[in-house]
Design a protein around this motif. Sequence first.
Motif, short mmCIF file in Angstrom:
data_model
loop_
_atom_site.label_atom_id
_atom_site.label_comp_id
_atom_site.label_asym_id
_atom_site.label_seq_id
_atom_site.Cartn_x
_atom_site.Cartn_y
_atom_site.Cartn_z
N THR A 534 -0.45 -19.16 9.79
CA THR A 534 -1.70 -19.04 10.88
C THR A 534 -1.71 -17.48 10.62
O THR A 534 -2.87 -16.26 10.30
CB THR A 534 -1.51 -19.87 11.76
N LEU A 535 -0.56 -17.87 11.71
CA LEU A 535 -0.69 -15.83 11.96
C LEU A 535 0.19 -14.77 11.08
O LEU A 535 -0.67 -13.76 11.26
CB LEU A 535 0.94 -16.01 13.07
N SER A 536 0.66 -15.14 10.00
CA SER A 536 0.76 -14.43 8.49
C SER A 536 -0.58 -14.01 8.53
O SER A 536 -0.98 -13.26 7.93
CB SER A 536 1.74 -15.22 7.84
N HIS A 537 -1.19 -14.98 8.04
CA HIS A 537 -2.79 -15.18 7.05
C HIS A 537 -3.82 -14.20 8.63
O HIS A 537 -4.62 -13.53 8.07
CB HIS A 537 -3.45 -16.45 7.01
N CYS A 538 -3.81 -14.44 9.58
CA CYS A 538 -4.00 -13.02 10.54
C CYS A 538 -4.17 -11.90 9.98
O CYS A 538 -4.54 -11.41 10.78
CB CYS A 538 -4.14 -13.80 11.79
N LEU A 539 -2.64 -11.63 10.31
CA LEU A 539 -1.74 -10.30 10.49
C LEU A 539 -2.70 -9.88 8.79
O LEU A 539 -2.70 -8.28 9.03
CB LEU A 539 -0.51 -10.04 10.74
N GLN A 540 -2.17 -10.84 7.75
CA GLN A 540 -3.11 -10.08 6.81
C GLN A 540 -4.31 -9.59 6.79
O GLN A 540 -4.81 -8.79 6.30
CB GLN A 540 -3.06 -11.09 5.78
N TYR A 541 -5.26 -10.28 7.53
CA TYR A 541 -6.62 -10.45 7.71
C TYR A 541 -6.62 -8.51 8.70
O TYR A 541 -7.38 -8.18 8.44
CB TYR A 541 -7.59 -11.38 8.25
N ALA A 542 -6.26 -8.70 9.46
CA ALA A 542 -5.81 -7.77 10.32
C ALA A 542 -5.34 -6.77 9.54
O ALA A 542 -6.53 -4.78 9.72
CB ALA A 542 -5.39 -7.82 11.63
N ILE A 543 -5.05 -6.24 8.59
CA ILE A 543 -4.57 -5.24 8.06
C ILE A 543 -5.64 -4.53 6.85
O ILE A 543 -5.59 -3.68 6.56
CB ILE A 543 -2.82 -5.55 7.78
N LYS A 544 -6.15 -6.08 6.08
CA LYS A 544 -6.90 -6.27 5.01
C LYS A 544 -8.20 -5.93 5.14
O LYS A 544 -8.76 -5.52 4.38
CB LYS A 544 -6.45 -6.83 4.13
N LYS A 545 -8.59 -5.77 6.99
CA LYS A 545 -9.92 -6.00 6.99
C LYS A 545 -10.26 -4.39 7.24
O LYS A 545 -9.59 -3.05 7.25
CB LYS A 545 -10.77 -6.25 8.40
N LYS A 546 -12.06 -4.32 7.04
CA LYS A 546 -12.25 -2.58 6.71
C LYS A 546 -12.63 -2.04 7.72
O LYS A 546 -12.61 -2.01 9.02
CB LYS A 546 -14.23 -2.31 5.90
N ASN A 547 -12.29 -0.93 7.38
CA ASN A 547 -12.74 0.30 8.46
C ASN A 547 -10.90 0.67 9.29
O ASN A 547 -11.61 0.69 10.97
CB ASN A 547 -13.30 0.24 9.61
N ARG A 600 4.88 -5.95 8.42
CA ARG A 600 5.31 -5.07 8.41
C ARG A 600 4.84 -4.31 7.17
O ARG A 600 4.35 -3.17 6.63
CB ARG A 600 6.53 -5.03 8.93
N HIS A 601 5.87 -5.02 6.22
CA HIS A 601 5.01 -3.93 4.37
C HIS A 601 3.76 -4.29 3.99
O HIS A 601 3.78 -3.22 3.70
CB HIS A 601 6.58 -5.48 3.87
N ALA A 602 3.14 -5.28 4.70
CA ALA A 602 1.71 -5.37 4.23
C ALA A 602 0.87 -3.99 4.83
O ALA A 602 0.19 -3.71 4.24
CB ALA A 602 1.26 -6.42 4.31
N ALA A 603 1.22 -3.75 6.09
CA ALA A 603 0.33 -2.71 6.45
C ALA A 603 1.31 -1.10 6.34
O ALA A 603 0.57 -0.13 5.66
CB ALA A 603 1.31 -2.24 8.08
N GLU A 604 2.38 -1.54 5.68
CA GLU A 604 2.97 0.14 4.77
C GLU A 604 2.72 0.17 3.80
O GLU A 604 2.11 1.22 3.38
CB GLU A 604 4.29 -0.61 4.86
N GLU A 605 2.24 -1.27 3.08
CA GLU A 605 1.56 -0.96 1.51
C GLU A 605 0.35 -0.42 1.47
O GLU A 605 -0.33 0.39 1.02
CB GLU A 605 1.33 -2.13 0.72
N GLU A 606 -0.75 -1.20 2.95
CA GLU A 606 -1.87 -0.52 2.94
C GLU A 606 -2.33 0.86 3.52
O GLU A 606 -2.89 1.81 3.64
CB GLU A 606 -2.24 -1.34 3.85
N ILE A 607 -0.83 0.80 4.54
CA ILE A 607 -0.94 2.81 4.49
C ILE A 607 -1.21 3.47 3.37
O ILE A 607 -1.46 4.70 3.59
CB ILE A 607 0.46 2.85 5.79
N TYR A 608 0.19 2.96 2.59
CA TYR A 608 0.39 4.07 1.29
C TYR A 608 -1.26 4.06 0.43
O TYR A 608 -1.49 5.31 -0.42
CB TYR A 608 1.23 3.23 0.40
N THR A 609 -1.63 2.68 0.32
CA THR A 609 -3.07 3.12 -0.16
C THR A 609 -3.71 3.59 0.35
O THR A 609 -4.90 4.42 -0.06
CB THR A 609 -3.44 1.40 -1.12
#
Length: 672
Positions: A534-547, A600-609
């Motif tokens: 649950t929390l992992s999906h929510c964090l991924q949602y927050a990281i991957k959402k637009k804007n 955190r790694h997903a956020a880092e990858e999003e930063i790189y992207t």
Amino acid sequence: MERLWKMASAETAAEHERILREIESTDTNCIGPTLRSVYDGQEHGLFMDKLEGRIRNHDREIEKMCNHHFQGFVDSITELLKVRGEAQKLKCQVTETNQKLQNDGKELLTSMDELRQCRLQQRNIATTIDKLTHCLPVLEMYSKLQEQMRAKRYYPALRTLEQLEGSCLPQAGSYRFCAIMAENIPRLRTHIRDVSMSDLKDFLESIRKHSDKIGETAMKQAQVQIARDNAVTSQQQSVSGRRIQKEVCSGTEVDRNGSNPFSEKDSGILDVEDEEENEIPGAQDLVDFSPVYRCLHIYTVLGARDTFENYYRKQRRKQARLVLQPHSSMHETLEGYRHYFNQIVGFFVVEDHILHTTQGLVNRAYVEELWELALSKTIAALRTHSSYCTDPDLILDLKNLIVLFADTLQGYGFPVNQLFDMLLEMRDQYGEILLKKWNQSFRQILDQDNYSPIPVASPEEYQRIAGQFPFQDPELDKMPFPKKLPFSEFVSKVYSQLKEFIYACLKYSEDLHLSSTEIDDMIRKSTNLLLTRTLSHCLQYAIKKKNVGLAELVQIIINTTHLEQSCHYLEEFISNITNVPPDTINATKLYGTSTFKDARHAAEEEIYTNLNQKIDQFLQLADYDWMAAQGGGQASDYLSDLIAFLCSTFAVFTHLPVIMLLYLYCKIQLML
């Protein structure tokens, strides 16, 4: 010849002498044969001469005697003449006395006749009394029977009928009223049987209507007893209880109503403290079982006990099927479940009371058979209706209600292990519903967060936040107010939600007769699902959402870092509320560290992207003169804008920890 003649004369003379003596000495009625013998002989004349001679002799003797007694005779006559006058007087006196006696005798005869009549009446009265003595018990018994029938006291009336038929009527005799009574006895028995059966039907209908109230009362009694037992247990475990209470009350609001996981009000069933003030009546106080007892005794006396038992059991089986049929909308509210359970409890409370207060009307095998039927149908109904439920609070209240239902029936000796097994099955459903609810809570927290460090203006505010989230930073503590915490608000909110989730899981595990180790394992597994799914999906949602800007992504990295550091506090928190040391063998470990690392790694990858996309945009927008002979001597505007963007981006990265900043810098260098 002369001699012979003399001898014959002598014999004849002797014979005549004998005959004369016989005539003198014999009664005249018997001299006929004697005289015949004289006339039959030849010496008749001779005998007559002798007879006359004898008569003359007797006459002379009589004359001598008379001469001798003549003077006495004369004297006697003279005396007799003198007495005649006195005799006449005596005769008159006797006649007079006789007349008086006759007159007096008439009264005596009248009295004697009256006495005779009285004696006759007395004998008749005695006879009547004797007959009435035998008849009065019959009449009194029959009168008593009529009174009992009017008062609807049918069992005593049946006993009276037995006495009347067995002893009183045979002793009374063959009277018409006895015959009439004897003819009425079978009709009275039939009437008593029919009326008692009617009362039984009314009783069965009454307990069917009032089984809800009976069950409610029994469950209240069970809850009061459980509350008392828990109070005693809590006193015996006061040390651990105070520690748990401290954890419960530490800063986090357990639920939106402000209650803690050990509150008796969570189930919404009964306020025990209020109920303890008033004595709760038992089932025997709510139901009048006398119709059953009376009908059972009556049918036993009538010799139809088997008929009564079969009828009772058949009707109760029908009622059991009706009770076990849930309402189609039972799953919509807790009251629907409560009504369903109350009816079942009420049914079996009545059967248990009948089992223990009657001899053989129902037996243990019959009750166990009904309970097996009820258990299977109840579990099937609960599985079906609970599957429609999407509210965790309703599931929790339903669980508490089922526990109370099981504990109540267990108190009456019914096995309830299958109910607790079903509750363990419902635990998975409850966990899934909690995950859905917390998914919405996490998304709402992430959507509403400003992704900025929390400003703290006063020590009180700082203590409030520290009470919600276990944050320790000695350098930050030394800084004066106002100051900023490195993480945003969603850290403390997410941490509080994690604790609330743990409390919610703990609430469900209470009263399930589980060991502390089993409760600890259940909570840890559910928490791991919350973290990894649950929390992992929510964090991924927050990281991957637009804007999502780079600043937000950086703040997410900082937030997940602090949440990762708080995982061991969650471990300790679970251990404290379950009393299971964290280093217990086979204890499940929390996967929070890996969850926050992945985020955190997903956020880092999003930063790189995002950086790559931004740089590509700058380069694509640049208008270069690729045919110029030489450069202009200064950087183009696009390149200046790119450098300014990178400088501002790197300025955002300065909020990251040093190790993470170096790691991120190396990654960016490789990217560039």
